[in-house]
Write a protein that holds these residues in place. Structure first.
Motif, PDB file in Angstrom:
ATOM      1  N   UNK A  56       0.783  -1.034   0.003  1.00  0.00           N
ATOM      2  CA  UNK A  56      -0.064   0.152  -0.057  1.00  0.00           C
ATOM      3  C   UNK A  56       0.811   1.332  -0.014  1.00  0.00           C
ATOM      4  N   UNK A  57       1.831   1.310   0.859  1.00  0.00           N
ATOM      5  CA  UNK A  57       2.797   2.380   0.988  1.00  0.00           C
ATOM      6  C   UNK A  57       3.553   2.562  -0.453  1.00  0.00           C
ATOM      7  N   UNK A  58       3.946   1.599  -0.918  1.00  0.00           N
ATOM      8  CA  UNK A  58       4.668   1.638  -2.438  1.00  0.00           C
ATOM      9  C   UNK A  58       3.525   2.231  -3.515  1.00  0.00           C
ATOM     10  N   UNK A  59       2.086   1.698  -3.201  1.00  0.00           N
ATOM     11  CA  UNK A  59       1.359   2.356  -4.443  1.00  0.00           C
ATOM     12  C   UNK A  59       1.062   4.030  -4.085  1.00  0.00           C
ATOM     13  N   UNK A  60       0.787   4.127  -2.870  1.00  0.00           N
ATOM     14  CA  UNK A  60       0.908   5.783  -2.623  1.00  0.00           C
ATOM     15  C   UNK A  60       1.799   6.356  -3.135  1.00  0.00           C
ATOM     16  N   UNK A  61       3.106   5.815  -2.967  1.00  0.00           N
ATOM     17  CA  UNK A  61       4.390   6.612  -3.404  1.00  0.00           C
ATOM     18  C   UNK A  61       4.265   6.948  -5.007  1.00  0.00           C
TER      19      UNK A  61
ATOM     20  N   UNK B 234      -6.680  -1.088   1.377  1.00  0.00           N
ATOM     21  CA  UNK B 234      -5.584  -0.312   2.030  1.00  0.00           C
ATOM     22  C   UNK B 234      -5.668   1.210   1.593  1.00  0.00           C
ATOM     23  N   UNK B 235      -5.729   1.123   0.269  1.00  0.00           N
ATOM     24  CA  UNK B 235      -5.534   2.387  -0.397  1.00  0.00           C
ATOM     25  C   UNK B 235      -6.854   3.228  -0.127  1.00  0.00           C
ATOM     26  N   UNK B 236      -7.760   2.924  -0.009  1.00  0.00           N
ATOM     27  CA  UNK B 236      -9.046   3.806   0.494  1.00  0.00           C
ATOM     28  C   UNK B 236      -9.257   3.663   2.058  1.00  0.00           C
ATOM     29  N   UNK B 237      -8.588   2.749   2.935  1.00  0.00           N
ATOM     30  CA  UNK B 237      -8.924   2.816   4.233  1.00  0.00           C
ATOM     31  C   UNK B 237      -7.415   2.739   5.006  1.00  0.00           C
ATOM     32  N   UNK B 238      -6.784   4.103   5.139  1.00  0.00           N
ATOM     33  CA  UNK B 238      -5.492   4.029   5.858  1.00  0.00           C
ATOM     34  C   UNK B 238      -5.300   3.497   7.240  1.00  0.00           C
TER      35      UNK B 238
END
Ligand SMILES: [Zn+2]
Length: 367
Positions: free
Chosen positions: A85-90, A114-118
């Protein structure tokens, strides 16, 4: 086809299924722009990347359209998902292309959650517990078994071996599933067989679960018949049979996702047992079916009778090998079978002692 239907049942088929024999890459390029999002990312099984299958699937996409995140191994845990999820956000991604067998698809669906629900995923375990629906997810299965591409369920293993996390709810299934049997062309026969036995258990449990209705029956009977028909030629390398198998696997999940699963899957949920899921369900299915056959309608009994010839044809023995499931394993599987609420969907819910007896008949405890 339950003998005791509940007062209310339901049928939901939320995923757009794209049938694309030999054309998954082209279908992907057509489907992606139809989903509103800023940027896709790819979550995929490591094995698929290693054999070149991932590059073949992504070849029709513009360069950098969908960065590939850290590749996923067997049974991803919540920690791995957090990293993804962290990689996707980056990378500015807000939507996920999930590619793989059960592990890759579950990981991709979990990243969409996870992208929609931190924050950590564990507090979302259960039914309809997400604050926001998952980010858009497009799924491409590379095995015909889990049916995860059309399922609203995400199962994550825990790094400490604790009970699996299940996150499930309305609107949690992938938006799109692309079904292309050709992606299984290089899949060795053993994983293909085990995945298909899992799909078979999904179809059969859907036939006798208490939540079955005429809608789930339509999918479950068709899936059961097609899986039986297609599995032997698919194992022999027949392309048309591979396509039939991957479609039947999705149908089986539409059936069991609505009817609910039962004792075979309850017993296969023991976190202490590390045998492949499809192997456990494949061994247990005929034993569980025999236990309840007498209370099932004739049409379902006929399906059960077709299991033994199929197993003989594909060379699968519905018996644990000596030493494979010791006394502790036997107890764990019987306990899971009772404690997992899925077993209450059984038309004649088992007792702990009945499950222990059944497991001994299936070779558990043999040295
Ligand atoms: Zn399963």
């Amino acid at each position: 086809m339950s003998t005791q239907p509940p007062a209310l049942s339901h049928f939901q088929a939320a995923t757009r299924v794209v049938i694309a024999p030999g054309r998954a890459a082209a279908a992907l390029a057509v489907e992606l722009p139809r989903v509103a999002c800023a940027r896709w990312c790819v979550v995929a099984d490591r094995g698929l990347a290693e054999n070149g299958g991932l590059d073949r699937l992504l070849r029709a996409l513009p360069r950098d359209a969908a960065p590939v995140l850290e590749l996923v191994g067997e049974d991803p845990d919540a920690e791995t998902i957090g990293r993804l999820v962290a990689q996707a956000r980056d990378r500015g991604s807000d939507a996920v292309i999930a590619i793989g067998g059960g592990s890759g698809l579950c990981a991709g669906k979990a990243v969409a959650i996870g992208l929609a629900n931190p924050g950590p995923l564990a507090p979302h375990a259960g039914h309809d517990r997400l604050e926001r629906p998952p980010a858009p997810c497009l799924a491409i299965p590379t095995t015909a078994g889990s049916g995860s591409e059309v399922s609203e369920v995400v199962i994550l293993h825990q790094a400490d071996g604790g009970p699996h996390l299940m996150i499930r709810g309305r609107g949690y299934a992938p938006r799109v599933a692309i079904l292309d049997g050709e992606v299984m062309r290089t899949l060795p026969t053993r994983p293909m067989l085990l995945a298909a036995l899992d799909a078979l258990a999904h179809a059969y449990e859907a036939l006798w679960s208490r939540g079955a209705d005429r809608f789930t029956d339509a999918f479950a009977f068709s899936a059961a018949r097609q899986l039986r028909e297609a599995l032997p030629p698919a194992l022999d390398g027949d392309a048309a049979a591979r396509q039939q198998l991957i479609e039947a696997s999705a149908m089986a999940n539409y059936a069991c996702g609505n009817s609910e699963l039962a004792t075979v899957h309850a017993m296969s949920s023991a976190p202490e047992v590390h045998l492949p899921h499809g192997y456990q369900t494949g061994v247990l299915l005929p034993h569980v079916a025999r236990r309840i056959a007498d209370v099932l309608p004739a049409a379902v009994q006929a399906e059960i009778e077709a299991l033994e010839p199929l197993y003989a044809k594909v060379g699968f023995v519905s018996r644990f090998a000596p030493g494979e499931l010791d006394e502790a394993g036997l107890e764990a599987v019987a306990r899971a079978g009772i404690e997992n609420p899925l077993s209450s969907n059984d038309p004649r819910p088992p007792t702990f002692e009945e499950l222990r007896t059944l497991l001994r008949e299936a070779g558990a405890g043999d040295r």
